[in-house]
Design a protein around this motif. Structure first.
Motif, PDB file in Angstrom:
ATOM      1  N   VAL A  86       0.853  -1.188   0.000  1.00  0.00           N
ATOM      2  CA  VAL A  86       0.000   0.000   0.000  1.00  0.00           C
ATOM      3  C   VAL A  86       0.883   1.230   0.000  1.00  0.00           C
ATOM      4  N   ASP A  87       0.430   2.293  -0.639  1.00  0.00           N
ATOM      5  CA  ASP A  87       1.202   3.526  -0.725  1.00  0.00           C
ATOM      6  C   ASP A  87       0.916   4.423   0.470  1.00  0.00           C
ATOM      7  N   GLY A  88       1.969   5.016   1.029  1.00  0.00           N
ATOM      8  CA  GLY A  88       1.778   5.987   2.096  1.00  0.00           C
ATOM      9  C   GLY A  88       2.759   5.836   3.241  1.00  0.00           C
ATOM     10  N   ASP A  89       2.739   6.824   4.116  1.00  0.00           N
ATOM     11  CA  ASP A  89       3.562   6.809   5.319  1.00  0.00           C
ATOM     12  C   ASP A  89       3.151   5.606   6.174  1.00  0.00           C
ATOM     13  N   PRO A  90       4.110   4.779   6.625  1.00  0.00           N
ATOM     14  CA  PRO A  90       3.761   3.499   7.263  1.00  0.00           C
ATOM     15  C   PRO A  90       2.784   3.601   8.428  1.00  0.00           C
ATOM     16  N   GLY A  91       3.020   4.520   9.371  1.00  0.00           N
ATOM     17  CA  GLY A  91       2.157   4.597  10.548  1.00  0.00           C
ATOM     18  C   GLY A  91       0.693   4.828  10.211  1.00  0.00           C
ATOM     19  N   PRO A  92       0.365   5.969   9.584  1.00  0.00           N
ATOM     20  CA  PRO A  92      -1.041   6.233   9.235  1.00  0.00           C
ATOM     21  C   PRO A  92      -1.616   5.222   8.250  1.00  0.00           C
ATOM     22  N   THR A  93      -0.777   4.737   7.324  1.00  0.00           N
ATOM     23  CA  THR A  93      -1.273   3.810   6.299  1.00  0.00           C
ATOM     24  C   THR A  93      -1.666   2.472   6.898  1.00  0.00           C
ATOM     25  N   ILE A  94      -0.813   1.924   7.768  1.00  0.00           N
ATOM     26  CA  ILE A  94      -1.137   0.653   8.418  1.00  0.00           C
ATOM     27  C   ILE A  94      -2.412   0.790   9.243  1.00  0.00           C
ATOM     28  N   THR A  95      -2.535   1.895   9.962  1.00  0.00           N
ATOM     29  CA  THR A  95      -3.729   2.145  10.768  1.00  0.00           C
ATOM     30  C   THR A  95      -4.980   2.187   9.897  1.00  0.00           C
ATOM     31  N   ASN A 131      -2.902   5.779  17.387  1.00  0.00           N
ATOM     32  CA  ASN A 131      -3.992   6.176  16.500  1.00  0.00           C
ATOM     33  C   ASN A 131      -4.945   5.051  16.115  1.00  0.00           C
ATOM     34  N   SER A 132      -4.548   3.812  16.337  1.00  0.00           N
ATOM     35  CA  SER A 132      -5.423   2.701  15.968  1.00  0.00           C
ATOM     36  C   SER A 132      -6.373   2.372  17.112  1.00  0.00           C
ATOM     37  N   LYS A 133      -7.532   1.902  16.767  1.00  0.00           N
ATOM     38  CA  LYS A 133      -8.485   1.427  17.773  1.00  0.00           C
ATOM     39  C   LYS A 133      -8.394  -0.089  17.941  1.00  0.00           C
ATOM     40  N   LEU A 134      -7.424  -0.703  17.273  1.00  0.00           N
ATOM     41  CA  LEU A 134      -7.251  -2.144  17.332  1.00  0.00           C
ATOM     42  C   LEU A 134      -6.130  -2.520  18.291  1.00  0.00           C
ATOM     43  N   PRO A 135      -6.147  -3.726  18.832  1.00  0.00           N
ATOM     44  CA  PRO A 135      -5.008  -4.180  19.626  1.00  0.00           C
ATOM     45  C   PRO A 135      -3.771  -4.301  18.742  1.00  0.00           C
ATOM     46  N   VAL A 136      -2.615  -3.982  19.325  1.00  0.00           N
ATOM     47  CA  VAL A 136      -1.340  -4.016  18.594  1.00  0.00           C
ATOM     48  C   VAL A 136      -0.361  -4.894  19.362  1.00  0.00           C
ATOM     49  N   LEU A 137       0.268  -5.838  18.662  1.00  0.00           N
ATOM     50  CA  LEU A 137       1.322  -6.659  19.249  1.00  0.00           C
ATOM     51  C   LEU A 137       2.649  -6.160  18.705  1.00  0.00           C
ATOM     52  N   ALA A 138       3.462  -5.535  19.576  1.00  0.00           N
ATOM     53  CA  ALA A 138       4.770  -4.999  19.193  1.00  0.00           C
ATOM     54  C   ALA A 138       5.849  -5.999  19.601  1.00  0.00           C
ATOM     55  N   VAL A 139       6.630  -6.462  18.625  1.00  0.00           N
ATOM     56  CA  VAL A 139       7.624  -7.509  18.858  1.00  0.00           C
ATOM     57  C   VAL A 139       9.027  -6.910  18.770  1.00  0.00           C
ATOM     58  N   PRO A 140       9.779  -6.867  19.879  1.00  0.00           N
ATOM     59  CA  PRO A 140      11.127  -6.292  19.849  1.00  0.00           C
ATOM     60  C   PRO A 140      12.059  -7.070  18.927  1.00  0.00           C
ATOM     61  N   GLN A 141      12.984  -6.343  18.312  1.00  0.00           N
ATOM     62  CA  GLN A 141      13.907  -6.928  17.351  1.00  0.00           C
ATOM     63  C   GLN A 141      14.704  -8.095  17.930  1.00  0.00           C
ATOM     64  N   GLN A 142      15.105  -7.979  19.199  1.00  0.00           N
ATOM     65  CA  GLN A 142      16.014  -8.968  19.787  1.00  0.00           C
ATOM     66  C   GLN A 142      15.304 -10.196  20.336  1.00  0.00           C
ATOM     67  N   VAL A 143      13.979 -10.233  20.263  1.00  0.00           N
ATOM     68  CA  VAL A 143      13.223 -11.324  20.888  1.00  0.00           C
ATOM     69  C   VAL A 143      13.003 -12.473  19.915  1.00  0.00           C
ATOM     70  N   ALA A 144      13.487 -13.655  20.271  1.00  0.00           N
ATOM     71  CA  ALA A 144      13.209 -14.861  19.495  1.00  0.00           C
ATOM     72  C   ALA A 144      11.822 -15.372  19.866  1.00  0.00           C
ATOM     73  N   PHE A 145      11.198 -16.084  18.953  1.00  0.00           N
ATOM     74  CA  PHE A 145       9.827 -16.534  19.175  1.00  0.00           C
ATOM     75  C   PHE A 145       9.721 -17.506  20.348  1.00  0.00           C
ATOM     76  N   HIS A 146       8.698 -17.286  21.190  1.00  0.00           N
ATOM     77  CA  HIS A 146       8.327 -18.215  22.257  1.00  0.00           C
ATOM     78  C   HIS A 146       6.807 -18.256  22.347  1.00  0.00           C
ATOM     79  N   ASP A 147       6.247 -19.426  22.579  1.00  0.00           N
ATOM     80  CA  ASP A 147       4.815 -19.515  22.858  1.00  0.00           C
ATOM     81  C   ASP A 147       4.492 -18.718  24.119  1.00  0.00           C
ATOM     82  N   PHE A 148       3.254 -18.238  24.194  1.00  0.00           N
ATOM     83  CA  PHE A 148       2.825 -17.471  25.353  1.00  0.00           C
ATOM     84  C   PHE A 148       2.381 -18.421  26.467  1.00  0.00           C
TER      85      PHE A 148
END
Length: 270
Positions: A86-95, A131-148
């Protein structure tokens, strides 16, 4: 949680976000959408601008195609995957895209940045969270995947609008059969505690409460200590959009945790 959007620029942090997206899609039988926002490149010549933009879009689609090929064999339980640019600035566009297309969750990678710690709107992740009304999962760069397996929910004294605010978190707790630890830092010492409706809202899931005294200037530190103490795999916070000054305080705390967190951060919208 039937539609999950993974925002990606295909940095290392974005790759980690994809792995978490795959796990979530498998648990819920979801559509997993890889979405890349193509920003307007800087150029003095209009013709060159179009060529550069087309090149960036083609590269994004090629890369996403490769990731789709890698991910598809990992999908199960009816989960599917598609890709979009999609075209646009990432933050507003993803939202905008997440809202318009009816996604249930946004997943994205984060990278630490000293400047961004000082300015809540200084990163794509923080822009989406704010700006989003949706839940957001932010994943840090250094974190390897683990089940919750163990999740810390950090709460303040403000009451929630309704039990629906916690629904995405409770879905995760049930799907992963996780333990939920509700952490509250009593920063002002008034012992008012958390929303008295919380025990009711959390009935039916494995949870326990932990209340600790704290320091107003060390809220984010206290939260991180709780995550480390309990060896949590996920931290959850609630972003309150209630009044200007309350929002500013909430933004500052969430922003610090976004960039300092040692585990993925799920931000729920109240």
């Amino acid at each position: 949680m039937k539609k999950i959007l993974v925002a990606t620029d295909y940095s290392e942090s974005a790759g980690n976000a994809v792995q978490y997206g795959v796990s979530l899609a498998n648990h819920f039988g979801s559509l997993l959408s890889l979405v890349s926002a193509v920003e307007e490149p800087y150029s003095a010549a209009a013709g060159a601008l179009v060529d550069i933009k087309d090149h960036i879009r083609e590269e994004a689609m090629t890369t996403m195609g490769k990731v789709k090929e890698e991910v598809t064999p990992q999908l199960r339980n009816g989960a599917t995957i598609d890709t979009h640019t999609v075209d646009g600035d990432p933050g507003p566009t993803i939202t905008r895209v997440a809202k318009a297309k009816g996604y249930d969750l946004i997943v994205m990678g984060t990278k630490g940045s000293t400047a961004a710690r000082e300015l809540f709107t200084g990163s794509v992740a923080n822009s989406v969270i704010k700006n989003s009304k949706l839940p957001v999962l932010a994943v840090p760069q250094q974190v390897a995947f683990h089940d919750f397996k163990r999740i810390v929910l950090s709460v303040d004294e403000r009451p929630l609008a309704s039990a629906d605010v916690l629904r995405p978190l409770l879905d995760l707790v049930r799907a992963y059969k996780a333990e939920l630890i509700v952490y509250h830092g009593d920063v002002d010492g008034d012992k008012k505690g958390y929303d008295p409706q919380l025990p009711t809202y959390l009935s039916g899931v494995n949870h326990r409460f932990e209340v600790r005294s704290g320091d107003t200037d060390k809220i984010s530190t206290g939260i991180q200590k709780a995550v480390k103490l309990h060896s949590a795999d996920l931290l959850c916070m609630i972003y309150h959009d209630h009044g200007f000054f309350g929002r500013l305080f909430n933004e500052s705390t969430v922003s610090k945790v976004v960039f300092d967190s040692s585990v993925p951060l799920l931000v729920l919208q109240d």
